[in-house]
Enzyme design. Structure first.
Site, PDB file in Angstrom:
ATOM      1  N   SER A  50       0.866  -1.173   0.000  1.00  0.00           N
ATOM      2  CA  SER A  50       0.000   0.000   0.000  1.00  0.00           C
ATOM      3  C   SER A  50       0.904   1.223   0.000  1.00  0.00           C
ATOM      4  O   SER A  50       1.804   1.322   0.836  1.00  0.00           O
ATOM      5  CB  SER A  50      -0.901  -0.040   1.231  1.00  0.00           C
ATOM      6  OG  SER A  50      -1.920   0.911   1.105  1.00  0.00           O
ATOM      7  N   GLU A  51       0.662   2.143  -0.930  1.00  0.00           N
ATOM      8  CA  GLU A  51       1.622   3.233  -1.174  1.00  0.00           C
ATOM      9  C   GLU A  51       1.841   4.151   0.024  1.00  0.00           C
ATOM     10  O   GLU A  51       2.832   4.862   0.085  1.00  0.00           O
ATOM     11  CB  GLU A  51       1.176   4.067  -2.380  1.00  0.00           C
ATOM     12  CG  GLU A  51      -0.106   4.823  -2.133  1.00  0.00           C
ATOM     13  CD  GLU A  51      -0.632   5.551  -3.363  1.00  0.00           C
ATOM     14  OE1 GLU A  51      -0.173   5.287  -4.478  1.00  0.00           O
ATOM     15  OE2 GLU A  51      -1.520   6.398  -3.177  1.00  0.00           O
ATOM     16  N   ASN A  52       0.913   4.120   0.994  1.00  0.00           N
ATOM     17  CA  ASN A  52       1.078   4.972   2.169  1.00  0.00           C
ATOM     18  C   ASN A  52       2.089   4.408   3.168  1.00  0.00           C
ATOM     19  O   ASN A  52       2.408   5.071   4.151  1.00  0.00           O
ATOM     20  CB  ASN A  52      -0.268   5.190   2.857  1.00  0.00           C
ATOM     21  CG  ASN A  52      -0.884   3.903   3.326  1.00  0.00           C
ATOM     22  OD1 ASN A  52      -0.966   2.934   2.570  1.00  0.00           O
ATOM     23  ND2 ASN A  52      -1.303   3.850   4.561  1.00  0.00           N
ATOM     24  N   SER A  92       8.464   3.830   0.069  1.00  0.00           N
ATOM     25  CA  SER A  92       7.326   3.315  -0.688  1.00  0.00           C
ATOM     26  C   SER A  92       7.501   3.576  -2.187  1.00  0.00           C
ATOM     27  O   SER A  92       7.302   2.682  -3.014  1.00  0.00           O
ATOM     28  CB  SER A  92       6.037   3.977  -0.197  1.00  0.00           C
ATOM     29  OG  SER A  92       4.947   3.466  -0.898  1.00  0.00           O
TER      30      SER A  92
END
Lengths: 221, 213
Positions: A50-52, A92
């Site tokens: 998840s990019e966060n 990320s």
């Protein structure tokens, strides 16, 4: 053939899940692509990024197990699975842009036969911002577009996108409820067709040039 | 030892017209108490650098709703319809930046680099007005460094040396923003009396100026 939204999403998400392989690190876009996680066999080790700042996103937490400090990119609380890790946005996007993510699955407003994708704005109507989509499409090893075949009655699979692009020449595979299309140098190869639809149902709803093999495969269920 | 101040004092350190970086990904890892005080202080004409403009009624998003922001440099505004509305009405300037480019521009600002070369945005509107370079046959955009007057960042735990530990997915933009502003204020959930185990430091105190506990 009329399918309801739920059936459409299930067909697409199930088919996308078949593209993932043991050990893959995968980033799923918001919306329909998120549902792909529901169809990954539990025996298969896939790490959802998840990019966060999470890799190894797990199941939805039970109401008494919510930690506001652990969310996905939609801001929704998640859990982590065995082998998970947290990191910052620098790390990320090092994963994402640097080619360390095996596949990304994203929705699209339009795609075209050159592998271009438009999924971040409709000028004057909808300008949510590109978020991490431009980096994902450029950096992931494999870019899978998972989308409804048409938007109302508008054709989305074009010769050339008309909306502002997210990235140029990056899409590998397009999966809709009607068919699976592979982007090749010569155009879009119709790899699979949903037996609920006729070839005419595909050709009449795609503007792009299609390469139709002599023996059509049915969509892998 | 770093200076420990109240959230209200932190809010007052931010002047009208300042550029501010605010950490957080939507609500997660956002320093909310300082933002409250910034709202209470009536500060306006700010340039906001952040991942997103959050929601209309929470944290950074309220700075938009209450019209304190004149320019936003962000990757995403979709969760805050107020940003889109003000943008369409010409009340606010919005520079949309791909998330990975935003983080690297801030990194360049904090790390003393002159810019970043990224393939992201090639062949899109992001290219507009930017220099591109071809290196070993591949095209890259030159993206410029970003710095700010103030950075507001979140920590789960901090010590008096400014060392900070960030739990879960709260790290996001906080770590990089801590490096790229003239004045960096960390808002921590917990201030420890002793010091943090050096192995557990996410952001070294060297980057921090003030602590709001």
């Amino acid at each position: 053939m009329e399918l309801n939204k739920e059936q459409i999403r299930e067909i697409i998400a199930k088919r996308v899940a078949k593209e993932l392989h043991e050990g893959d690190y995968v980033t799923l876009g918001i919306g329909l692509p998120t549902e792909v996680a529901n169809y990954i066999p539990p025996s298969m080790h896939i790490m959802i990024q998840s990019e966060n700042g999470v890799v190894g996103v797990g199941a939805k937490p039970s109401p008494d197990n919510i930690d506001p400090k652990i969310t996905n990119a939609g801001g929704i609380p998640v859990t982590t699975k065995k082998g998970a890790a947290f990191f910052d946005s620098m790390t990320s996007f090092t994963m994402i842009r640097g080619g360390h993510i095996d596949a990304t699955v994203l929705g699209a407003l339009q795609v075209d036969q050159e592998g271009n994708i438009a999924n971040w704005m409709v000028p004057g109507v909808l300008v949510p911002g590109m978020g991490g989509a431009m980096d994902l499409v450029v950096g992931a090893k494999k870019v899978i577009v998972a989308m409804e075949h048409m938007s109302k009655n508008n054709i989305k699979i074009l010769k050339k996108c008309t909306l502002p692009l997210t990235a140029a020449h990056e899409v590998d595979l397009i999966i809709t409820e009607r068919c699976v299309l592979r982007v090749t140098e010569k155009g879009l190869l119709l790899e699979e067709i949903n037996p609920l639809f006729s070839l005419e149902d595909i050709t009449s709803t795609v503007e792009a040039d299609l390469i139709i093999p002599p023996h059509l495969q049915t969509i892998a269920a | 030892m770093k200076k420990i101040i109240s959230a209200a004092d932190a809010g007052k350190l931010i002047k009208n017209g300042a550029s501010i970086m605010i950490g957080g990904f939507l609500k997660c890892g956002t320093p909310t108490r300082i933002i409250e005080e910034l709202l209470a202080a009536g500060t306006h004409d700010l340039t906001l650098i952040a991942n997103d403009t959050s929601y209309p009624d929470s944290d950074r998003g309220r700075l938009i709703s209450e019209k304190r922001i004149k320019k936003a440099i962000v990757a995403h505004i979709g969760t805050n319809p107020e940003t889109g509305k003000q943008f369409h009405n010409g009340e606010i300037e919005v520079e949309l930046v791909p998330m990975g480019t935003l983080v690297e521009r801030i990194r360049a600002g904090g790390a003393g680099l002159g810019g970043v070369l990224t393939p992201t945005g090639i062949g899109t509107v992001v290219e507009k007005g930017k220099q591109s370079l071809e290196i070993n046959g591949k095209k890259y955009l030159l993206e410029m460094p970003l710095k700010a007057d103030i950075a507001l960042i979140y920590a789960t735990r901090a010590d008096r040396f400014g060392n900070a530990y960030l739990e879960g997915s709260t790290r996001n933009f906080n770590t990089v923003m801590a490096t790229a502003a003239q004045t960096v204020i960390v808002e921590t959930d917990e201030l420890v009396d002793e010091c943090l185990d050096p192995n557990m430091v996410t952001i070294p105190g060297v980057f921090i100026d003030y602590i709001v506990a």
